[in-house]
Design a protein around this motif. Structure first.
Motif, PDB file in Angstrom:
ATOM      1  N   VAL A  78       0.831  -1.205   0.000  1.00 34.85           N
ATOM      2  CA  VAL A  78       0.000   0.000   0.000  1.00 34.85           C
ATOM      3  C   VAL A  78       0.874   1.267   0.000  1.00 34.85           C
ATOM      4  N   THR A  79       0.627   2.125  -0.954  1.00 33.45           N
ATOM      5  CA  THR A  79       1.329   3.409  -1.045  1.00 33.45           C
ATOM      6  C   THR A  79       0.580   4.477  -0.256  1.00 33.45           C
ATOM      7  N   ALA A  80      -0.748   4.481  -0.406  1.00 36.95           N
ATOM      8  CA  ALA A  80      -1.559   5.545   0.193  1.00 36.95           C
ATOM      9  C   ALA A  80      -2.960   5.029   0.459  1.00 36.95           C
ATOM     10  N   ALA A  81      -3.555   5.503   1.569  1.00 36.09           N
ATOM     11  CA  ALA A  81      -4.917   5.087   1.930  1.00 36.09           C
ATOM     12  C   ALA A  81      -5.661   6.291   2.499  1.00 36.09           C
ATOM     13  N   LEU A 124     -14.513  -2.187   4.730  1.00 35.58           N
ATOM     14  CA  LEU A 124     -15.928  -2.211   5.124  1.00 35.58           C
ATOM     15  C   LEU A 124     -16.399  -3.663   5.080  1.00 35.58           C
ATOM     16  N   GLY A 125     -15.678  -4.496   5.817  1.00 32.47           N
ATOM     17  CA  GLY A 125     -15.998  -5.925   5.864  1.00 32.47           C
ATOM     18  C   GLY A 125     -14.776  -6.761   5.533  1.00 32.47           C
ATOM     19  N   ALA A 126     -14.175  -6.538   4.369  1.00 30.10           N
ATOM     20  CA  ALA A 126     -12.917  -7.209   4.009  1.00 30.10           C
ATOM     21  C   ALA A 126     -11.742  -6.393   4.576  1.00 30.10           C
ATOM     22  N   PRO A 127     -10.567  -7.026   4.772  1.00 25.22           N
ATOM     23  CA  PRO A 127      -9.418  -6.264   5.293  1.00 25.22           C
ATOM     24  C   PRO A 127      -9.070  -5.089   4.381  1.00 25.22           C
ATOM     25  N   GLY A 128      -8.883  -3.906   4.990  1.00 28.22           N
ATOM     26  CA  GLY A 128      -8.768  -2.671   4.218  1.00 28.22           C
ATOM     27  C   GLY A 128      -7.348  -2.220   3.924  1.00 28.22           C
ATOM     28  N   ALA A 129      -7.262  -0.953   3.503  1.00 28.88           N
ATOM     29  CA  ALA A 129      -6.039  -0.406   2.905  1.00 28.88           C
ATOM     30  C   ALA A 129      -5.102   0.266   3.905  1.00 28.88           C
ATOM     31  N   ILE A 130      -5.564   0.480   5.153  1.00 28.62           N
ATOM     32  CA  ILE A 130      -4.668   1.155   6.103  1.00 28.62           C
ATOM     33  C   ILE A 130      -3.805   0.085   6.769  1.00 28.62           C
ATOM     34  N   ALA A 131      -2.880  -0.430   5.991  1.00 29.38           N
ATOM     35  CA  ALA A 131      -1.985  -1.527   6.371  1.00 29.38           C
ATOM     36  C   ALA A 131      -0.812  -1.493   5.399  1.00 29.38           C
ATOM     37  N   GLU A 132       0.271  -2.176   5.766  1.00 28.83           N
ATOM     38  CA  GLU A 132       1.417  -2.157   4.855  1.00 28.83           C
ATOM     39  C   GLU A 132       1.114  -2.902   3.551  1.00 28.83           C
ATOM     40  N   TYR A 133       0.297  -3.947   3.669  1.00 28.97           N
ATOM     41  CA  TYR A 133      -0.098  -4.729   2.480  1.00 28.97           C
ATOM     42  C   TYR A 133      -1.591  -4.981   2.520  1.00 28.97           C
TER      43      TYR A 133
END
Ligand code: NAD
Ligand code: ZN
Ligand code: ZN
Length: 346
Positions: A32-35, A119-128
């Protein structure tokens, strides 16, 4: 890897260490580059335990951009290292709505337990993060991921709403934007780029009104008890041909209805719990009222093209992953101007 998770009903989100996911067949692993940080997450974290729709812990973030790190078996058409953005409202890919690109209105998502990342599935505020299918990625082709990531929701959602009202936004018309935060300040720019309408922005804070003016609002009006009168005055007593409410609370939907002209559109995007009575005599004649959700895959590509042409510039404030809880606190307090963007690997 580090991730920002909502773990306990009513508690603040926490930065935690969790295993780095592996892409299963058909999936894509992004670094993830940006969230982006959306106000909808604040609403989610205010919901009671009873009827809470998602499993906890939940990794937050439904606006994501990253580089392709690994491909699950069978995935083709993407290069390792390629810079992409995530189309968030995932659907089944097969129903008639998905076939039209309108995965936001997938007919089977609920039944098949398909949920957007964050919003249910693992999201973007993470390293991957895992993206379930390559069709949910849009190559950025040179667009800056930090500036562009908010467009996946704060751009796409207003774009979808505005596009439906374009026939009404002829020269001489007025568009009202209520709430010029993350979504609203992009809405003002999309309206300016795509219509000849006069844009009237409403917000409760002078900082937000200042940003609204800066990004192109012709008029900026404080959203209070006098706002309706002010908008009616500005439109010579006729009202606005389209009203976009990015708050959706009782006082704002009431203003939205009161300033809606004959044959206008009122679009309630904000999820603030307000309702607008519709019935003969409640509103001006033949007003259409709707409450849309997000936007379609082709519209996301169009929003990126708008950004590429230089007419949409998201006002971004960046945070590290460790600072992500603070970004949510500031959004809740109303002190983010534009969009907060987390840089999980920055
Ligand atoms: P934000 O916090 O960035 O912006 C909200 C803005 O509204 C702020 O500038 C705030 O000052 C202003 N505001 C608050 N009360 C107001 C009032 N009474 N009158 C006028 N302005 C007022 O939030 P955001 O991330 O831009 O999200 C906006 C809303 O849209 C939220 O309710 C969010 O949940 C919702 N949303 C809906 C969808 C959808 O698909 N329907 C998608 C994304 C976000
Ligand atoms: Zn959102
Ligand atoms: Zn579907």
């Amino acid at each position: 890897m580090k991730a920002l998770q909502y773990r306990t009903i009513g508690a603040a989100p926490e930065v935690v260490e969790i295993p780095r996911p592996e892409p299963k067949p058909g999936e894509v692993l992004l670094k993830v580059t940006a969230a982006g940080v959306c106000h909808s997450d604040i609403a989610v974290m205010s919901w009671p335990e009873q009827g809470f729709p998602y499993r906890l812990p939940l990794t937050l973030g439904h606006e994501g951009a990253g580089t392709v790190e690994a491909l699950g078996d069978g995935v083709a058409g993407l290069e390792i290292g390629e810079s992409v953005a995530v189309y968030g409202p995932w659907g089944c890919g097969l129903c008639v709505k998905c076939a039209a690109g309108e995965e936001n209105y997938c007919q089977r998502a609920r039944e098949l337990d398909i949920n957007p990342p964050g919003l249910g599935a693992p999201g973007a505020i993470a390293e991957y993060m895992i993206v379930d299918d390559a069709r949910h990625l849009v190559p950025l082709r040179g667009l800056d991921p930090v500036q562009t990531v908010p467009l996946t929701d704060a751009g796409l959602t207003p774009y979808h709403a505005i596009k439906k009202s374009l026939p009404k936004l002829v020269p001489g018309s007025t568009a009202v934007v209520i709430g010029t935060g993350g979504l609203g300040h992009v809405a003002v720019q999309v309206l300016r780029a795509m219509t000849a309408a006069r844009v009237v922005a409403l917000d409760v804070s002078e900082d937000k009104l200042e940003l609204a003016r800066k990004v192109g609002a012709h008029e900026a009006v404080l959203s209070n008890a006098d706002a309706t009168e002010k908008v009616m005055e500005l439109t010579g007593g006729i009202g606005a041909q389209a009203v976009f409410d990015f708050v959706g609370a009782a006082p704002t939907v009431s203003t939205a209805g009161a300033v809606a002209a004959v044959e206008s559109d009122v679009t309630i995007v904000g999820i603030g719990g307000g309702t607008l009575p519709v019935g003969f005599g409640e509103l001006a004649f033949e007003v259409s009222v709707k409450a849309p959700y997000w936007g379609s895959r082709d519209e996301l590509v169009e929003v990126f093209e708008l950004a590429r042409s230089g007419v949409v510039d998201v006002h971004v404030e960046t945070f590290s992953l460790d600072e992500a809880p603070e970004a949510y606190e500031r959004l809740h307090a109303g002190t983010i101007n534009g969009r907060a963007v987390i840089l999980p690997n920055g």
